[in-house]
Write an enzyme that holds these catalytic residues in place. Structure first.
Site, PDB file in Angstrom:
ATOM      1  N   ASN A   1       0.820  -1.208   0.000  1.00  0.00           N
ATOM      2  CA  ASN A   1       0.000   0.000   0.000  1.00  0.00           C
ATOM      3  C   ASN A   1       0.853   1.258   0.000  1.00  0.00           C
ATOM      4  O   ASN A   1       0.578   2.228  -0.719  1.00  0.00           O
ATOM      5  CB  ASN A   1      -0.920   0.010   1.224  1.00  0.00           C
ATOM      6  CG  ASN A   1      -2.144  -0.870   1.051  1.00  0.00           C
ATOM      7  OD1 ASN A   1      -2.582  -1.123  -0.068  1.00  0.00           O
ATOM      8  ND2 ASN A   1      -2.701  -1.352   2.145  1.00  0.00           N
TER       9      ASN A   1
ATOM     10  N   ASP B   1      -5.502  -3.223  -2.983  1.00  0.00           N
ATOM     11  CA  ASP B   1      -6.806  -3.901  -3.066  1.00  0.00           C
ATOM     12  C   ASP B   1      -6.781  -4.984  -4.142  1.00  0.00           C
ATOM     13  O   ASP B   1      -7.388  -6.051  -3.982  1.00  0.00           O
ATOM     14  CB  ASP B   1      -7.914  -2.896  -3.381  1.00  0.00           C
ATOM     15  CG  ASP B   1      -8.246  -2.004  -2.190  1.00  0.00           C
ATOM     16  OD1 ASP B   1      -7.770  -2.312  -1.076  1.00  0.00           O
ATOM     17  OD2 ASP B   1      -8.977  -1.011  -2.372  1.00  0.00           O
TER      18      ASP B   1
ATOM     19  N   GLU C   1      -5.637  -7.901   5.794  1.00  0.00           N
ATOM     20  CA  GLU C   1      -4.976  -8.766   4.808  1.00  0.00           C
ATOM     21  C   GLU C   1      -4.943 -10.217   5.276  1.00  0.00           C
ATOM     22  O   GLU C   1      -4.156 -11.020   4.782  1.00  0.00           O
ATOM     23  CB  GLU C   1      -3.554  -8.270   4.544  1.00  0.00           C
ATOM     24  CG  GLU C   1      -2.606  -8.375   5.708  1.00  0.00           C
ATOM     25  CD  GLU C   1      -2.630  -7.180   6.645  1.00  0.00           C
ATOM     26  OE1 GLU C   1      -1.636  -6.977   7.355  1.00  0.00           O
ATOM     27  OE2 GLU C   1      -3.640  -6.440   6.666  1.00  0.00           O
TER      28      GLU C   1
END
Length: 322
Positions: free
Chosen positions: A203, A212, A238
């Site tokens: 990220n 994502d 996650e």
């Protein structure tokens, strides 16, 4: 229903009434398969069979509409934020106009000319300011209403069984199923917890959109390995969970190892930026339910093994094969 310890809920009554009536062979086939694989029919399986074979299609349309509305709200919310930025730019232009007025006074215009320009700018700026203030208030009110609606939609997500991003069963579904499974004291029930390694760095480096995409790709790959009553859930962030009924630790560990190798081969590419992530790995903890062990204890035991896998360098399954 008593034989298989099926809760006496309205949904289950409707499902089993249709089963006994033998009017839908596909329903009977699916229900028989679920019973054979799990020695019961879990709450989530019952709900999914009800939706598939019994429920009114209108109910499904409403659920789909809710998803579409959620997407529309997100898009509209961003549009309103962009418009607010435009109004700030507009306000900056007005300030420049007032500076222009100040410059005119220093260039030797006649008093009548200066007064004329003043009246013109004052009138124009007054109208613009009034319009801007009104429009900004409307945007703020609309934004507040949208934020409230998004909160309500997020709350209603708790009533859904699937995770909106990955389209696998969610934590609520996991809680229902694991409780029902353990209530049966089923020898051989195993739990697998999976955590994507270094996900935060994905990220931070590539952005949340690509993060994502990693989540969705990993979920799809894990789902492909879940057969014969084995179910995948998004456990949180996650992290994913798999319930393996009527198995053994050795078999569940082999499944986890196969999934680990499949994830290791994944490569994700963002078509817009051409950025590629080809270093995706995951760590696994696998535990088998023990007699008199409750749900919290089973999850804790599995989570400790997952933590140990990460401590030892990630991209591995714990416990180590004997």
């Amino acid at each position: 229903m008593l034989k298989y310890k099926i809760p006496t809920t309205p949904t289950n009554y409707a499902l089993w009434y249709a089963y006994v009536g033998e009017q839908n062979p596909l329903l009977n086939q699916d229900l028989d398969t679920a019973i054979k694989q799990n020695q019961t029919c879990s709450p989530v399986t019952s709900e999914l069979l009800y939706r598939k074979h019994v429920s009114d299609p209108v109910e499904l349309d409403v659920r789909e509409m809710r998803k579409n509305l959620d997407a529309m709200v997100c898009e509209l919310s961003q549009s309103l934020r962009d418009t607010n930025l435009d109004t700030e730019t507009f306000q900056s232009q007005i300030d420049k106009d007032f500076k222009k007025l100040s410059d005119l006074e220093t260039k030797g215009f006649s008093l009548e000319q200066v007064i004329g320009v003043v009246r013109s700018i004052v009138k124009e700026s007054s109208n613009i300011r009034s319009s801007t203030v009104s429009f900004t208030e409307q945007l703020q009110k609309a934004q507040s209403e949208i934020d409230t609606l998004k909160t309500r939609l997020a709350a209603s997500e708790k009533d859904m069984l699937f995770d909106a991003l990955t389209n696998v069963l969610n934590r609520r579904a996991f809680n229902h199923d694991i409780e029902a499974q353990i209530d049966l004291s089923p020898t051989g029930t195993c739990l697998i917890l999976i955590d994507i390694d270094h996900f935060k760095s994905f990220n931070d480096t590539f952005g949340h959109q690509l993060g994502d995409l990693v989540l969705k790709t990993v979920a799809k790959r894990i789902q492909e390995a879940c057969r014969d009553g084995i179910k995948l859930y998004r456990f949180g962030g996650e992290e994913f969970a798999i319930i393996v009924p009527s198995s053994q630790l050795r078999v569940a560990r082999q499944l986890a190892e196969a999934i680990r190798r499949a994830i290791e081969k994944l490569s994700v590419k963002d078509r817009r930026s051409d950025k590629v992530i080809d270093s995706i790995t995951a760590s696994f903890g696998v535990a088998e339910w023990k007699p008199k062990q409750n749900v919290a204890q089973l999850i804790e035991a599995t989570d400790k093994l997952l933590y140990e896998a990460k401590r030892l360098g990630r991209n591995r399954v714990m416990p180590i094969a004997s």
